[in-house]
Each structure stands twice: as C-alpha cells, then as structure tokens.
Design a protein around this motif. Structure first.
Motif, PDB file in Angstrom:
ATOM      1  N   GLY A 155     114.811  -0.107  70.037  1.00 37.43           N
ATOM      2  CA  GLY A 155     115.265   1.237  70.704  1.00 37.43           C
ATOM      3  C   GLY A 155     116.155   1.942  70.071  1.00 37.43           C
ATOM      4  N   GLN A 156     116.644   1.635  68.789  1.00 31.70           N
ATOM      5  CA  GLN A 156     117.498   2.164  67.870  1.00 31.70           C
ATOM      6  C   GLN A 156     116.947   3.463  67.447  1.00 31.70           C
ATOM      7  OE1 GLN A 156     118.839   0.033  64.422  1.00 31.70           O
ATOM      8  NE2 GLN A 156     119.785   1.568  63.510  1.00 31.70           N
ATOM      9  N   PRO A 157     117.515   4.495  67.760  1.00 37.60           N
ATOM     10  CA  PRO A 157     117.115   5.849  66.862  1.00 37.60           C
ATOM     11  C   PRO A 157     117.242   5.857  65.617  1.00 37.60           C
ATOM     12  CG  PRO A 157     118.951   6.407  68.272  1.00 37.60           C
ATOM     13  CD  PRO A 157     118.991   5.076  68.355  1.00 37.60           C
ATOM     14  N   VAL A 158     116.374   6.250  64.802  1.00 34.47           N
ATOM     15  CA  VAL A 158     116.493   6.301  63.367  1.00 34.47           C
ATOM     16  C   VAL A 158     115.792   7.694  62.698  1.00 34.47           C
ATOM     17  CG1 VAL A 158     116.320   3.941  62.861  1.00 34.47           C
ATOM     18  CG2 VAL A 158     114.108   5.048  63.119  1.00 34.47           C
ATOM     19  N   GLU A 159     116.119   8.034  61.433  1.00 32.87           N
ATOM     20  CA  GLU A 159     115.474   9.188  61.031  1.00 32.87           C
ATOM     21  C   GLU A 159     114.933   8.667  59.604  1.00 32.87           C
ATOM     22  OE1 GLU A 159     117.166  13.368  59.291  1.00 32.87           O
ATOM     23  OE2 GLU A 159     118.479  12.112  60.536  1.00 32.87           O
ATOM     24  N   ALA A 160     113.789   9.035  59.129  1.00 33.29           N
ATOM     25  CA  ALA A 160     113.020   8.717  57.913  1.00 33.29           C
ATOM     26  C   ALA A 160     112.345   9.740  57.283  1.00 33.29           C
ATOM     27  CB  ALA A 160     112.184   7.485  58.391  1.00 33.29           C
ATOM     28  N   ILE A 161     112.038   9.352  56.064  1.00 30.99           N
ATOM     29  CA  ILE A 161     111.027  10.233  55.252  1.00 30.99           C
ATOM     30  C   ILE A 161     109.617   9.797  55.298  1.00 30.99           C
ATOM     31  CG2 ILE A 161     110.518  11.291  53.080  1.00 30.99           C
ATOM     32  CD1 ILE A 161     113.457  11.833  52.675  1.00 30.99           C
ATOM     33  N   ILE A 162     108.449  10.513  55.411  1.00 25.94           N
ATOM     34  CA  ILE A 162     107.192   9.874  55.201  1.00 25.94           C
ATOM     35  C   ILE A 162     106.877   9.840  53.987  1.00 25.94           C
ATOM     36  CG2 ILE A 162     104.750  10.533  55.818  1.00 25.94           C
ATOM     37  CD1 ILE A 162     105.665  11.972  58.372  1.00 25.94           C
ATOM     38  N   LEU A 163     106.397   8.756  53.352  1.00 23.64           N
ATOM     39  CA  LEU A 163     106.024   8.588  52.264  1.00 23.64           C
ATOM     40  C   LEU A 163     104.637   8.762  51.819  1.00 23.64           C
ATOM     41  CD1 LEU A 163     108.134   5.106  51.061  1.00 23.64           C
ATOM     42  CD2 LEU A 163     108.632   7.702  50.667  1.00 23.64           C
ATOM     43  N   ASP A 164     103.829   8.105  52.809  1.00 22.61           N
ATOM     44  CA  ASP A 164     102.312   8.244  52.564  1.00 22.61           C
ATOM     45  C   ASP A 164     101.694   8.153  53.977  1.00 22.61           C
ATOM     46  OD1 ASP A 164     100.213   8.122  51.117  1.00 22.61           O
ATOM     47  OD2 ASP A 164      99.835   5.902  51.096  1.00 22.61           O
ATOM     48  N   ILE A 165     100.574   8.789  53.991  1.00 23.60           N
ATOM     49  CA  ILE A 165      99.641   8.786  55.268  1.00 23.60           C
ATOM     50  C   ILE A 165      98.118   8.238  54.825  1.00 23.60           C
ATOM     51  CG2 ILE A 165      98.632  10.125  57.129  1.00 23.60           C
ATOM     52  CD1 ILE A 165     101.238  11.792  56.793  1.00 23.60           C
ATOM     53  N   ILE A 223     100.869   5.362  58.766  1.00 19.82           N
ATOM     54  CA  ILE A 223     102.157   6.056  58.223  1.00 19.82           C
ATOM     55  C   ILE A 223     103.112   5.440  57.488  1.00 19.82           C
ATOM     56  CG2 ILE A 223     103.919   8.073  58.463  1.00 19.82           C
ATOM     57  CD1 ILE A 223     102.184   9.031  60.739  1.00 19.82           C
ATOM     58  N   SER A 224     103.574   5.355  56.377  1.00 22.04           N
ATOM     59  CA  SER A 224     104.678   4.660  55.660  1.00 22.04           C
ATOM     60  C   SER A 224     105.613   5.555  55.541  1.00 22.04           C
ATOM     61  CB  SER A 224     104.029   4.511  53.984  1.00 22.04           C
ATOM     62  OG  SER A 224     102.781   3.498  54.158  1.00 22.04           O
ATOM     63  N   LEU A 225     106.845   5.116  55.921  1.00 17.33           N
ATOM     64  CA  LEU A 225     108.115   5.781  55.999  1.00 17.33           C
ATOM     65  C   LEU A 225     109.015   4.958  55.098  1.00 17.33           C
ATOM     66  CD1 LEU A 225     108.292   5.752  59.890  1.00 17.33           C
ATOM     67  CD2 LEU A 225     107.460   7.658  58.442  1.00 17.33           C
ATOM     68  N   SER A 226     110.096   5.754  55.115  1.00 14.61           N
ATOM     69  CA  SER A 226     111.439   5.267  54.112  1.00 14.61           C
ATOM     70  C   SER A 226     112.774   5.677  54.747  1.00 14.61           C
ATOM     71  CB  SER A 226     111.427   5.791  52.748  1.00 14.61           C
ATOM     72  OG  SER A 226     112.437   5.548  51.932  1.00 14.61           O
ATOM     73  N   PHE A 227     113.730   4.683  55.124  1.00 12.23           N
ATOM     74  CA  PHE A 227     115.069   5.204  55.234  1.00 12.23           C
ATOM     75  C   PHE A 227     115.643   5.220  53.796  1.00 12.23           C
ATOM     76  CE2 PHE A 227     114.535   2.046  58.918  1.00 12.23           C
ATOM     77  CZ  PHE A 227     113.866   3.002  59.670  1.00 12.23           C
ATOM     78  N   ARG A 228     115.324   4.580  52.783  1.00 16.24           N
ATOM     79  CA  ARG A 228     115.985   4.572  51.531  1.00 16.24           C
ATOM     80  C   ARG A 228     116.016   6.101  50.842  1.00 16.24           C
ATOM     81  NH1 ARG A 228     114.642   2.868  46.135  1.00 16.24           N
ATOM     82  NH2 ARG A 228     112.618   2.894  46.567  1.00 16.24           N
ATOM     83  N   GLN A 229     115.031   6.515  51.122  1.00 16.07           N
ATOM     84  CA  GLN A 229     114.876   7.846  50.308  1.00 16.07           C
ATOM     85  C   GLN A 229     115.741   8.983  50.793  1.00 16.07           C
ATOM     86  OE1 GLN A 229     113.062   8.615  47.937  1.00 16.07           O
ATOM     87  NE2 GLN A 229     112.267   6.308  47.640  1.00 16.07           N
TER      88      GLN A 229
END
Length: 131
Positions: A53-63, A70-76
């Motif tokens: 339930g935690q809201p997060v923001e990420a960047i799409i690394l790959d589809i 969909i592969s996502l990243s918080f680190r980026q």
C-alpha cells in the motif's frame, strides 16, 4: 496507458518477495523492482524497507514486448546529475566524473597522417629485437 522505457511513474506497492517489490501502476498494469534496483547499497530485508500500500515513484527500465512485463527501478531516481565540467562555483562533488581528458585539446589525427611514423616505429622495434 502506454508506458515507455525511461518514463517516471507512480504506483503502489502491491507485493513483496525476497527478490523484489511489485508495484501496481494502474488497474491492469503491474511492474517489478528487482532487489538490486531498490536502492544503492545492500538490502537484507525488503519488508523493513517497504510495505503493501506504500505509494512509490519509479523509473521504467525495460518492457518485455512479448509478455508485457515491466521492470522498474527506485535506485535510478537517486543518481545525481551527470555533468563532466561544472560551472565555476558549483559543487563538483555532486557531479559524476567521466574519465576523459576534456581539458586537453589534442584531438585526433587521421591515420593517413600518422601511418608512416607508426610504421617506422614498429620497424625499429622489430629490428631492435633481432640484434
């Protein structure tokens, strides 16, 4: 919604496994943040860092075109600006350093201009080894 690689997205943590965090992007789409893309450094226990339930923001690394995964990243999101030559007065420590000689104005010469010197140098080394 159409997602694209490099796009910044918001979502909600929908699952946590020992290999990563699942993020619900919309009612039909879910992505995975692999444990290596959760943050810089080592994470021993994902449930200590994230909760359902935690809201997060990420960047799409790959589809994946076939499975639509969909592969996502918080680190980026936490990587600092990239700038080889900061302006005077700017903090150089926040910029990534590229190991290039940007201050040297030597440039490159075409092979045609240097080939004869290279040949004589190589020939001299070969002849020197025969003695």
């Amino acid at each position: 919604m159409d997602y694209k690689i490099g796009q910044r997205v918001t979502g909600t943590v929908s699952g946590i496994q020992n290999y990563g965090v699942f993020v619900q992007l919309d009612s039909k789409t879910q992505g995975l943040v692999h444990i290596s893309e959760c943050k810089n450094g080592r994470i021993d226990n994902l449930p200590e860092e994230f909760h359902i339930g935690q809201p997060v923001e990420a960047i799409i690394l790959d589809i994946d075109n076939y499975s639509k995964k969909i592969s996502l990243s918080f680190r980026q999101l936490s990587i600092p600006k990239v700038h080889a030559n900061p302006k005077p007065g700017e903090n150089r420590n926040i910029y990534k350093h590229f190991w290039t000689a940007t201050r040297v104005k030597a440039g490159f010469k075409p092979i045609a201009e240097t080939i004869e010197a290279s040949k004589s140098e190589a020939l001299g080394r070969i002849q020197g080894n025969k003695k």
